[in-house]
Design a protein around this motif. Sequence first.
Motif, PDB file in Angstrom:
ATOM      1  N   GLU A 136      -1.762  -5.417  16.476  1.00 38.38           N
ATOM      2  CA  GLU A 136      -2.518  -4.980  17.651  1.00 38.38           C
ATOM      3  C   GLU A 136      -2.218  -3.535  18.019  1.00 38.38           C
ATOM      4  O   GLU A 136      -1.288  -2.923  17.517  1.00 38.38           O
ATOM      5  CB  GLU A 136      -2.157  -5.878  18.845  1.00 38.38           C
ATOM      6  CG  GLU A 136      -2.303  -7.356  18.588  1.00 38.38           C
ATOM      7  CD  GLU A 136      -3.690  -7.876  18.906  1.00 38.38           C
ATOM      8  OE1 GLU A 136      -4.589  -7.056  19.164  1.00 38.38           O
ATOM      9  OE2 GLU A 136      -3.864  -9.105  18.911  1.00 38.38           O
ATOM     10  N   ARG A 137      -2.970  -3.059  18.984  1.00 36.46           N
ATOM     11  CA  ARG A 137      -2.852  -1.671  19.420  1.00 36.46           C
ATOM     12  C   ARG A 137      -1.607  -1.454  20.284  1.00 36.46           C
ATOM     13  O   ARG A 137      -1.290  -2.271  21.147  1.00 36.46           O
ATOM     14  CB  ARG A 137      -4.095  -1.289  20.223  1.00 36.46           C
ATOM     15  CG  ARG A 137      -4.134   0.139  20.680  1.00 36.46           C
ATOM     16  CD  ARG A 137      -5.419   0.421  21.420  1.00 36.46           C
ATOM     17  NE  ARG A 137      -6.506   0.775  20.533  1.00 36.46           N
ATOM     18  CZ  ARG A 137      -7.079   1.990  20.504  1.00 36.46           C
ATOM     19  NH1 ARG A 137      -6.671   2.944  21.314  1.00 36.46           N
ATOM     20  NH2 ARG A 137      -8.069   2.232  19.681  1.00 36.46           N
ATOM     21  N   SER A 138      -0.923  -0.364  20.021  1.00 37.50           N
ATOM     22  CA  SER A 138       0.238  -0.006  20.823  1.00 37.50           C
ATOM     23  C   SER A 138       0.282   1.504  20.976  1.00 37.50           C
ATOM     24  O   SER A 138      -0.708   2.185  20.710  1.00 37.50           O
ATOM     25  CB  SER A 138       1.515  -0.540  20.170  1.00 37.50           C
ATOM     26  OG  SER A 138       2.616  -0.325  21.023  1.00 37.50           O
ATOM     27  N   ILE A 143      10.898  -3.630  17.460  1.00 41.83           N
ATOM     28  CA  ILE A 143      10.999  -4.908  18.172  1.00 41.83           C
ATOM     29  C   ILE A 143       9.966  -4.935  19.297  1.00 41.83           C
ATOM     30  O   ILE A 143       9.312  -5.951  19.540  1.00 41.83           O
ATOM     31  CB  ILE A 143      12.437  -5.124  18.692  1.00 41.83           C
ATOM     32  CG1 ILE A 143      13.378  -5.389  17.513  1.00 41.83           C
ATOM     33  CG2 ILE A 143      12.487  -6.284  19.688  1.00 41.83           C
ATOM     34  CD1 ILE A 143      14.852  -5.443  17.880  1.00 41.83           C
ATOM     35  N   GLY A 144       9.819  -3.802  19.965  1.00 42.25           N
ATOM     36  CA  GLY A 144       8.778  -3.706  20.995  1.00 42.25           C
ATOM     37  C   GLY A 144       7.414  -4.060  20.422  1.00 42.25           C
ATOM     38  O   GLY A 144       6.649  -4.833  21.014  1.00 42.25           O
ATOM     39  N   GLY A 145       7.127  -3.527  19.240  1.00 46.04           N
ATOM     40  CA  GLY A 145       5.836  -3.769  18.605  1.00 46.04           C
ATOM     41  C   GLY A 145       5.698  -5.169  18.044  1.00 46.04           C
ATOM     42  O   GLY A 145       4.611  -5.607  17.690  1.00 46.04           O
ATOM     43  N   PRO A 199       1.675  -8.014  18.090  1.00 46.70           N
ATOM     44  CA  PRO A 199       2.935  -8.660  18.462  1.00 46.70           C
ATOM     45  C   PRO A 199       2.734 -10.096  18.902  1.00 46.70           C
ATOM     46  O   PRO A 199       1.656 -10.485  19.324  1.00 46.70           O
ATOM     47  CB  PRO A 199       3.409  -7.812  19.647  1.00 46.70           C
ATOM     48  CG  PRO A 199       2.145  -7.312  20.277  1.00 46.70           C
ATOM     49  CD  PRO A 199       1.192  -7.095  19.131  1.00 46.70           C
ATOM     50  N   LEU A 200       3.842 -10.851  18.803  1.00 44.74           N
ATOM     51  CA  LEU A 200       3.892 -12.173  19.416  1.00 44.74           C
ATOM     52  C   LEU A 200       4.239 -11.994  20.890  1.00 44.74           C
ATOM     53  O   LEU A 200       4.584 -10.907  21.335  1.00 44.74           O
ATOM     54  CB  LEU A 200       4.971 -13.016  18.728  1.00 44.74           C
ATOM     55  CG  LEU A 200       4.715 -13.326  17.260  1.00 44.74           C
ATOM     56  CD1 LEU A 200       5.983 -13.869  16.626  1.00 44.74           C
ATOM     57  CD2 LEU A 200       3.558 -14.316  17.111  1.00 44.74           C
ATOM     58  N   ASP A 201       4.168 -13.073  21.632  1.00 39.53           N
ATOM     59  CA  ASP A 201       4.645 -13.051  23.016  1.00 39.53           C
ATOM     60  C   ASP A 201       4.983 -14.488  23.402  1.00 39.53           C
ATOM     61  O   ASP A 201       4.671 -15.427  22.654  1.00 39.53           O
ATOM     62  CB  ASP A 201       3.597 -12.423  23.957  1.00 39.53           C
ATOM     63  CG  ASP A 201       2.259 -13.126  23.885  1.00 39.53           C
ATOM     64  OD1 ASP A 201       2.252 -14.389  23.860  1.00 39.53           O
ATOM     65  OD2 ASP A 201       1.219 -12.461  23.836  1.00 39.53           O
TER      66      ASP A 201
END
Lengths: 164, 790
Positions: free
Chosen positions: B188-190, B690-692, B775-777
């Motif tokens: 996804e976009r970051s 990790i953020g991504g 990313p997951l969430d």
Amino acid sequence: MTAVGTERRVIRVVVNGVPYEREVEARLLLSDFLRHELGLTGTHVGCEHGVCGACTVLFDGEPVRSCLFLAVQADGHAIETVEGLAPSESELHPLQLAFWEKHGLQCGYCTPGMLMVLKAFLAEHPNPTEEEIREAISGNLCRCTGYQNIVEAALSAAQLMRQS
Amino acid sequence: MPTRIFGEPIKRAEDPRLLTGRGRYTDDIDLPGQLHVAFLRSPLAHARIRSIDVSAAREMPGVVTVWTYADIGPCQRRMPLLIPHPDLTHPYTRYALAKDEVNHVGEPVAMVIAESRYLAEDAVEAIVVEWEELPPVVDIERAVQPGAPLVHEELGTNVAAHYVGIVGDPEGAFSRAAHVFRERLIIERSAGMPIETRAIVAVWNDVEGVLEVWDTTQAPIVIRNALAALFGLAPTQVRVIAPDVGGGFGCKIMVYPEEVLVPYAALTLRRPIKWTEDRLEHFVGTNHERLQIHDAEIAVDAEGRILGIRDRFLHDAGAYTPYGIIVPIITACQLPGPYKVPNYHVEFRAVYSNTVPVSPYRGAGRPHAAFVMERLLDRVADELGLDRAEVRRRNFIQPHEFPYDVGLIFQDGAPTRYDSGNYPGMLDLLLQQMDYDRLVREELPRLRAEGRFVGVGIACYVEGTGIGPYEGATVRVEPTGQVYVATGMPQQGQAHKTVLAQIVAEELQVPVGSVQVFEGDTAHFQFGSGTYASRSAVVCGSAVALAARKVREQGLQLAAEELEVAVEDLVVEDGRVYVRGAPERGFTWAQLAQLANPLRYAYAGDLVVRPRPWTGPTLPPGKQPSLEATEYYSPPHATWASGAVGMLVEVDIETGQLHIRKLWVVHDCGKMINPMVVEGQVHGGIAQGIGGAFYEKLHYDDNGQLLNASFMDFLMPTAMEIPRMEIAHQETPSPLNPLGVKGVGEAGAIPMPAVVAAAVEDALRPFGVRITRMPLDPDQLWRMTHPESS
């Protein structure tokens, strides 16, 4: 049309031990006051909505986000910024020494906020665990270091301060 | 013995200033008489401007002027296409202020210049725009369908570029494969999101006739060149300084509208002008990255050896393509990673959408590539019942196979040719560090027996670093003993002042503290491009080394002449050049610099120069009055760093929360100039990775509104989310450059989506889920573990 908060007030604040008297707009942020009225640009602004923690200063000894305060709210109070951290021109505070030694900073932008938060934290927790330090700085974002060396620096500073 | 300085974990020269609040970031600069800028930005993703009325804004208190497109003179030209590519058949760049159409929320529409930022923002509120809304294009899969609304009507398509790369015979490989596995994989976009936003201060220096600009850019020379060309000034009449910059991560290399408009205001109004981006502006006005949708398939033989890969992907370009198609090109070229992929078909379409433009963010297409490749290999391992490490081992390029050609043209136009590496060694080191066998055979079953959802993942990657075109450096020994170093590369925290000084100090055997590095100021160095693509240490470091070596030769030559000995009889040690075995016969570097200059004036009491009989001009042809050299280094092609990471995670299936219990890293960037700095770079990249992988996603709605444009809603990891990292180094020197170094800037960010996916998937095996999206969430993990509820 006059915008809200443009009336001016005289405020008296003590910053890093130096008393100042200034007339400011009621809407002026404390962060802008410190940076652009007093020229204390060590306090950085990262988000202006109270999340990143870069603008953290000590307000009567307590860490606060200077972007969420108005300068007029500081009237009659004592502020401490990163410029006031070192004991003298030729000496560094243990936190500063430890950040240097442990590579606790890269771009340096979040650093003043980290230092000020940790100063207040270590004053109350002279022998913290790694986990406690991580929690203490969890309101301060760093985009460069991955925090590991900041944590190392804080542990090391705590030890230095206990020894002194 | 020479003192070893190169390779030592020397404390940074940058730090004392930054630690005491004496840094100077762009917004710290306040000049007398300075005016402030605020922008009106588009609230709509896609619209025509019917009219703009700035008359009320112009009458507001403290307002000097308000500009729209009609008022910006030379800045009316379209913004530059910085990196063209033959496959970028439909490039499109913006106007500095929207001319008649806006194409994303946040696009600058009007510019207020006032006595304070507060007053400028007041006036922005008073600007009235009449909009004609156009259909927003947000979903890139829909954007490529026939009849889809167009971002740029005149292009007749939303496809900016269509690229096809073919290596070997992919069709043949798939037809003879024992197994073929397909995956749809999405990142996804970051965005890079440095803690310092962008800022510019510009002033016309009327005494010198020079436009002076302080800019948070990663490429001051590029900005200088652009401004000179735009305003018809000689390059020497424009001085661009990137002072202390609070993080860049890619998004600060560009020529943004504000970077031409603020200097233009300074030229026109003859007052210092400042603009500092606020965080909301940053979210919608500074470039993003990441969104790609891959349809990938892998063909393997019965033992899990790769026969071929086919990958077709869509790359979200955003509203404009000022930086060309660098990101998807890198994805395409790096997808094979450290593995032998003899037959490869890669194809992408870069697709316009009414969103913030996309340009490189740390990793720059590589996290996507590693995610696809590693997911495919995990799939192969799982389907064939092989250990995930074993599948990798079977497919590695072997140490004797370098240089290794992937078969595609890389982002710099050179072959994608790996120069050196030891991938099996790297993985072995990682597994050893993880105690992998015990972990998988004993630890995981034990924890799982306790009812815990734990999993292990590994991921390997390569990174093409240190690309051209070139960088340069000047090194000069001063007659006062300091060594001056100037380069065109600015830093955003990468310790250039320290590591470049280490390179020079090693060559000249002088104290590292005597080397003064000037960077990021076009008055100090004129040529070069900037800090990006993990290239500073490689390209700039090599130029510095070459210049320092030349100065060393000059010093040796001069000392040999003065001492009437052969150069071979001299040694360089302890800051001196002296006769081997006779240390008293020699000179300090300061003395040599004095000797080089026939203009002999000084306070210094230790002048070594003796009066000499006349033998001709004091400075004969071909001689220079200094120990000084300027050298350039242009790499033949990228040098390839590599790494492997392992992760132990635990998923709390009641909350969907992810806990990273252990994180191991092996990294190989060739020779390390300063291991402390290298580790810092790896740490930071991993944290962003990790953020991504679990936190950072920019959410656009169907109308092209960015829903989470604040730090309250776009979550970046704090110290609580980033685990302790255990790093081991492997050093496989690069044969390409004089230092044997490879880049490290982006390394950590690359494998994280891949390794998090692998570890989470392993942890959730009881649920039979496949992780195909990053990313997951917590919400996604909760749904995966509660299929009955969703």
